[in-house]
Write a protein that holds these residues in place. Sequence first.
Motif, PDB file in Angstrom:
ATOM      1  N   MET A  41     -18.239 -46.824   4.413  1.00 28.96           N
ATOM      2  CA  MET A  41     -17.581 -47.782   3.525  1.00 28.96           C
ATOM      3  C   MET A  41     -16.770 -48.811   4.309  1.00 28.96           C
ATOM      4  O   MET A  41     -16.481 -49.891   3.792  1.00 28.96           O
ATOM      5  CB  MET A  41     -16.665 -47.060   2.538  1.00 28.96           C
ATOM      6  N   GLY A  42     -16.378 -48.458   5.528  1.00 30.61           N
ATOM      7  CA  GLY A  42     -15.631 -49.392   6.352  1.00 30.61           C
ATOM      8  C   GLY A  42     -14.229 -48.948   6.711  1.00 30.61           C
ATOM      9  O   GLY A  42     -13.501 -49.678   7.396  1.00 30.61           O
ATOM     10  N   PHE A  43     -13.824 -47.755   6.287  1.00 28.58           N
ATOM     11  CA  PHE A  43     -12.481 -47.283   6.635  1.00 28.58           C
ATOM     12  C   PHE A  43     -12.412 -46.953   8.130  1.00 28.58           C
ATOM     13  O   PHE A  43     -13.324 -46.351   8.694  1.00 28.58           O
ATOM     14  CB  PHE A  43     -12.117 -46.047   5.809  1.00 28.58           C
ATOM     15  N   GLU A  44     -11.296 -47.351   8.761  1.00 30.93           N
ATOM     16  CA  GLU A  44     -11.123 -47.145  10.199  1.00 30.93           C
ATOM     17  C   GLU A  44      -9.844 -46.398  10.549  1.00 30.93           C
ATOM     18  O   GLU A  44      -9.679 -45.979  11.697  1.00 30.93           O
ATOM     19  CB  GLU A  44     -11.129 -48.494  10.919  1.00 30.93           C
ATOM     20  N   ALA A  45      -8.922 -46.247   9.607  1.00 32.14           N
ATOM     21  CA  ALA A  45      -7.662 -45.550   9.865  1.00 32.14           C
ATOM     22  C   ALA A  45      -7.517 -44.415   8.859  1.00 32.14           C
ATOM     23  O   ALA A  45      -7.793 -44.599   7.664  1.00 32.14           O
ATOM     24  CB  ALA A  45      -6.478 -46.505   9.760  1.00 32.14           C
ATOM     25  N   PHE A  46      -7.062 -43.267   9.342  1.00 29.87           N
ATOM     26  CA  PHE A  46      -6.985 -42.088   8.494  1.00 29.87           C
ATOM     27  C   PHE A  46      -5.742 -41.269   8.831  1.00 29.87           C
ATOM     28  O   PHE A  46      -5.436 -41.040  10.007  1.00 29.87           O
ATOM     29  CB  PHE A  46      -8.211 -41.186   8.696  1.00 29.87           C
ATOM     30  N   THR A  47      -5.027 -40.840   7.793  1.00 29.08           N
ATOM     31  CA  THR A  47      -4.041 -39.779   7.928  1.00 29.08           C
ATOM     32  C   THR A  47      -4.677 -38.520   7.369  1.00 29.08           C
ATOM     33  O   THR A  47      -5.383 -38.570   6.356  1.00 29.08           O
ATOM     34  CB  THR A  47      -2.757 -40.109   7.150  1.00 29.08           C
ATOM     35  N   TYR A  48      -4.429 -37.389   8.021  1.00 24.96           N
ATOM     36  CA  TYR A  48      -5.030 -36.136   7.551  1.00 24.96           C
ATOM     37  C   TYR A  48      -4.100 -34.976   7.879  1.00 24.96           C
ATOM     38  O   TYR A  48      -3.299 -35.046   8.821  1.00 24.96           O
ATOM     39  CB  TYR A  48      -6.408 -35.913   8.183  1.00 24.96           C
ATOM     40  N   LEU A  49      -4.199 -33.919   7.085  1.00 24.45           N
ATOM     41  CA  LEU A  49      -3.465 -32.696   7.381  1.00 24.45           C
ATOM     42  C   LEU A  49      -4.201 -31.928   8.474  1.00 24.45           C
ATOM     43  O   LEU A  49      -5.422 -32.054   8.637  1.00 24.45           O
ATOM     44  CB  LEU A  49      -3.334 -31.837   6.127  1.00 24.45           C
ATOM     45  N   ASP A  50      -3.459 -31.111   9.221  1.00 26.87           N
ATOM     46  CA  ASP A  50      -4.091 -30.430  10.347  1.00 26.87           C
ATOM     47  C   ASP A  50      -5.205 -29.487   9.910  1.00 26.87           C
ATOM     48  O   ASP A  50      -6.072 -29.146  10.709  1.00 26.87           O
ATOM     49  CB  ASP A  50      -3.055 -29.706  11.215  1.00 26.87           C
ATOM     50  N   GLY A  51      -5.235 -29.099   8.635  1.00 29.52           N
ATOM     51  CA  GLY A  51      -6.342 -28.292   8.142  1.00 29.52           C
ATOM     52  C   GLY A  51      -7.654 -29.046   8.077  1.00 29.52           C
ATOM     53  O   GLY A  51      -8.731 -28.444   7.971  1.00 29.52           O
ATOM     54  N   GLN A  52      -7.588 -30.383   8.140  1.00 26.61           N
ATOM     55  CA  GLN A  52      -8.798 -31.221   8.117  1.00 26.61           C
ATOM     56  C   GLN A  52      -9.198 -31.678   9.525  1.00 26.61           C
ATOM     57  O   GLN A  52      -9.858 -32.700   9.694  1.00 26.61           O
ATOM     58  CB  GLN A  52      -8.583 -32.442   7.222  1.00 26.61           C
ATOM     59  N   ALA A  53      -8.840 -30.890  10.532  1.00 30.67           N
ATOM     60  CA  ALA A  53      -9.204 -31.249  11.909  1.00 30.67           C
ATOM     61  C   ALA A  53     -10.714 -31.395  12.101  1.00 30.67           C
ATOM     62  O   ALA A  53     -11.145 -32.298  12.841  1.00 30.67           O
ATOM     63  CB  ALA A  53      -8.633 -30.216  12.885  1.00 30.67           C
ATOM     64  N   PRO A  54     -11.577 -30.560  11.484  1.00 27.11           N
ATOM     65  CA  PRO A  54     -13.025 -30.777  11.667  1.00 27.11           C
ATOM     66  C   PRO A  54     -13.489 -32.132  11.138  1.00 27.11           C
ATOM     67  O   PRO A  54     -14.330 -32.789  11.756  1.00 27.11           O
ATOM     68  CB  PRO A  54     -13.652 -29.619  10.876  1.00 27.11           C
ATOM     69  N   GLU A  55     -12.946 -32.556   9.986  1.00 24.87           N
ATOM     70  CA  GLU A  55     -13.306 -33.882   9.457  1.00 24.87           C
ATOM     71  C   GLU A  55     -12.851 -34.985  10.407  1.00 24.87           C
ATOM     72  O   GLU A  55     -13.567 -35.963  10.641  1.00 24.87           O
ATOM     73  CB  GLU A  55     -12.685 -34.086   8.072  1.00 24.87           C
ATOM     74  N   ALA A  56     -11.645 -34.814  10.981  1.00 21.18           N
ATOM     75  CA  ALA A  56     -11.139 -35.817  11.922  1.00 21.18           C
ATOM     76  C   ALA A  56     -12.031 -35.889  13.156  1.00 21.18           C
ATOM     77  O   ALA A  56     -12.301 -36.986  13.674  1.00 21.18           O
ATOM     78  CB  ALA A  56      -9.705 -35.492  12.318  1.00 21.18           C
ATOM     79  N   ALA A  57     -12.481 -34.742  13.631  1.00 20.17           N
ATOM     80  CA  ALA A  57     -13.360 -34.728  14.795  1.00 20.17           C
ATOM     81  C   ALA A  57     -14.681 -35.433  14.487  1.00 20.17           C
ATOM     82  O   ALA A  57     -15.229 -36.148  15.342  1.00 20.17           O
ATOM     83  CB  ALA A  57     -13.619 -33.287  15.243  1.00 20.17           C
ATOM     84  N   ARG A  58     -15.180 -35.246  13.273  1.00 16.40           N
ATOM     85  CA  ARG A  58     -16.417 -35.916  12.884  1.00 16.40           C
ATOM     86  C   ARG A  58     -16.218 -37.430  12.829  1.00 16.40           C
ATOM     87  O   ARG A  58     -17.070 -38.190  13.304  1.00 16.40           O
ATOM     88  CB  ARG A  58     -16.888 -35.396  11.522  1.00 16.40           C
ATOM     89  N   ILE A  70       2.502 -28.746  18.415  1.00 14.08           N
ATOM     90  CA  ILE A  70       2.027 -30.122  18.604  1.00 14.08           C
ATOM     91  C   ILE A  70       1.109 -30.197  19.822  1.00 14.08           C
ATOM     92  O   ILE A  70       0.057 -30.854  19.785  1.00 14.08           O
ATOM     93  CB  ILE A  70       3.229 -31.077  18.745  1.00 14.08           C
ATOM     94  N   ALA A  71       1.480 -29.520  20.895  1.00 13.34           N
ATOM     95  CA  ALA A  71       0.665 -29.535  22.110  1.00 13.34           C
ATOM     96  C   ALA A  71      -0.719 -28.938  21.853  1.00 13.34           C
ATOM     97  O   ALA A  71      -1.718 -29.388  22.434  1.00 13.34           O
ATOM     98  CB  ALA A  71       1.379 -28.783  23.227  1.00 13.34           C
ATOM     99  N   ARG A  72      -0.800 -27.948  20.973  1.00  7.78           N
ATOM    100  CA  ARG A  72      -2.092 -27.297  20.686  1.00  7.78           C
ATOM    101  C   ARG A  72      -2.941 -28.089  19.703  1.00  7.78           C
ATOM    102  O   ARG A  72      -4.139 -27.841  19.570  1.00  7.78           O
ATOM    103  CB  ARG A  72      -1.861 -25.893  20.112  1.00  7.78           C
ATOM    104  N   THR A  73      -2.340 -29.017  19.004  1.00 10.58           N
ATOM    105  CA  THR A  73      -3.058 -29.762  17.968  1.00 10.58           C
ATOM    106  C   THR A  73      -3.944 -30.831  18.611  1.00 10.58           C
ATOM    107  O   THR A  73      -3.452 -31.667  19.366  1.00 10.58           O
ATOM    108  CB  THR A  73      -2.058 -30.424  17.004  1.00 10.58           C
ATOM    109  N   PRO A  74      -5.258 -30.814  18.323  1.00 11.79           N
ATOM    110  CA  PRO A  74      -6.178 -31.756  18.971  1.00 11.79           C
ATOM    111  C   PRO A  74      -6.128 -33.140  18.338  1.00 11.79           C
ATOM    112  O   PRO A  74      -7.067 -33.590  17.688  1.00 11.79           O
ATOM    113  CB  PRO A  74      -7.545 -31.101  18.767  1.00 11.79           C
ATOM    114  N   ALA A  75      -5.007 -33.817  18.512  1.00 10.91           N
ATOM    115  CA  ALA A  75      -4.829 -35.162  17.966  1.00 10.91           C
ATOM    116  C   ALA A  75      -3.874 -35.926  18.867  1.00 10.91           C
ATOM    117  O   ALA A  75      -2.966 -35.337  19.472  1.00 10.91           O
ATOM    118  CB  ALA A  75      -4.286 -35.104  16.544  1.00 10.91           C
ATOM    119  N   GLU A  76      -4.076 -37.237  18.955  1.00  5.36           N
ATOM    120  CA  GLU A  76      -3.187 -38.063  19.767  1.00  5.36           C
ATOM    121  C   GLU A  76      -1.925 -38.424  18.998  1.00  5.36           C
ATOM    122  O   GLU A  76      -0.822 -38.406  19.545  1.00  5.36           O
ATOM    123  CB  GLU A  76      -3.908 -39.338  20.206  1.00  5.36           C
ATOM    124  N   HIS A  77      -2.089 -38.780  17.724  1.00  5.46           N
ATOM    125  CA  HIS A  77      -0.965 -39.178  16.879  1.00  5.46           C
ATOM    126  C   HIS A  77      -0.556 -37.998  16.003  1.00  5.46           C
ATOM    127  O   HIS A  77      -1.388 -37.453  15.259  1.00  5.46           O
ATOM    128  CB  HIS A  77      -1.352 -40.364  15.993  1.00  5.46           C
TER     129      HIS A  77
END
Length: 299
Positions: free
Chosen positions: A28-45, A76-83
Amino acid sequence: DPDHHPVSYLNGLHLANGAQDVDALVSMGFEAFTYLDGQAPEAARIKAIAGAPLLVCRLWSQDFTKTSPYAMAQRIARTPAEHIIPWNEANLAYETGGVIVPLAVLKDYWEQLVRYVRLASPTKKLHFPAWSPWDGAVGPFWQGADVYDLHCYGEPSAMLAYIDRCLPLIPGGKPVFLSEWNFGMPWDSAPPEWIDEFLDGLAARPRVKGATAFIWRWDGADPAHPNLDLQGTAAAGILASWRPPKEKAMQSIIASLDKAWTLLDALQHHPEATPAIIALAEQVKQQVIVEIKVAVGLQ
């Protein structure tokens, strides 16, 4: 680098807190996302299939003050996210274990957390968590974050006014990220032009580097709240297709130049065109090329 986010990060999306088709959202064109840490697989995708997405992870951390700042920094250190947003709206009791935590306690917790995060995760971008704007209060915004988050709800003018009250209080000219915003009513109940009005307003405030509309789908939402789901709404398409005012103006200029090119080309091939007219048309066409390059930033 949060200082160099493209303007396209302004029409972002807060992901659902459940299963969702993120491939479709990227399409659809979305490029920025906020997500809960439970949605880490979606973020990785999203990271795998999108060009250069902005992905901001908010930790699910209600009652966080019962976790030590050191333990939070290790999480935070274990969470696979930059932001990383370490918690949510700490001025609401249901986010802090059912009691209002004094600001002095929260400030001390934050300052300790910043020290531990800088030691454990020096490359992560630590977000100062947004306060709930329910009472119109702004801040406080304590030193130490890379990015400062805000939450906004209501009509566009009211949200922009709230942002303008907050910006002077945010330390060091640091960038701002709207991790939640909506009109406080079902999306398709609001005037459709409100989306452009609000996002155009954000584009005019260069410290605002990104914004994610709340929410694609709110699984398990409080039935007392209005339905704030973007999924299945006309507003979702309007949001995804928004472009900043400068880009829309550029597209209009290019469309006009394209029409001019077509007319000049027809003039050059007209059976009664003289060599002088053909040469003049070619000269103007070369100027059209120059103007198009200027419009798209290539010259």
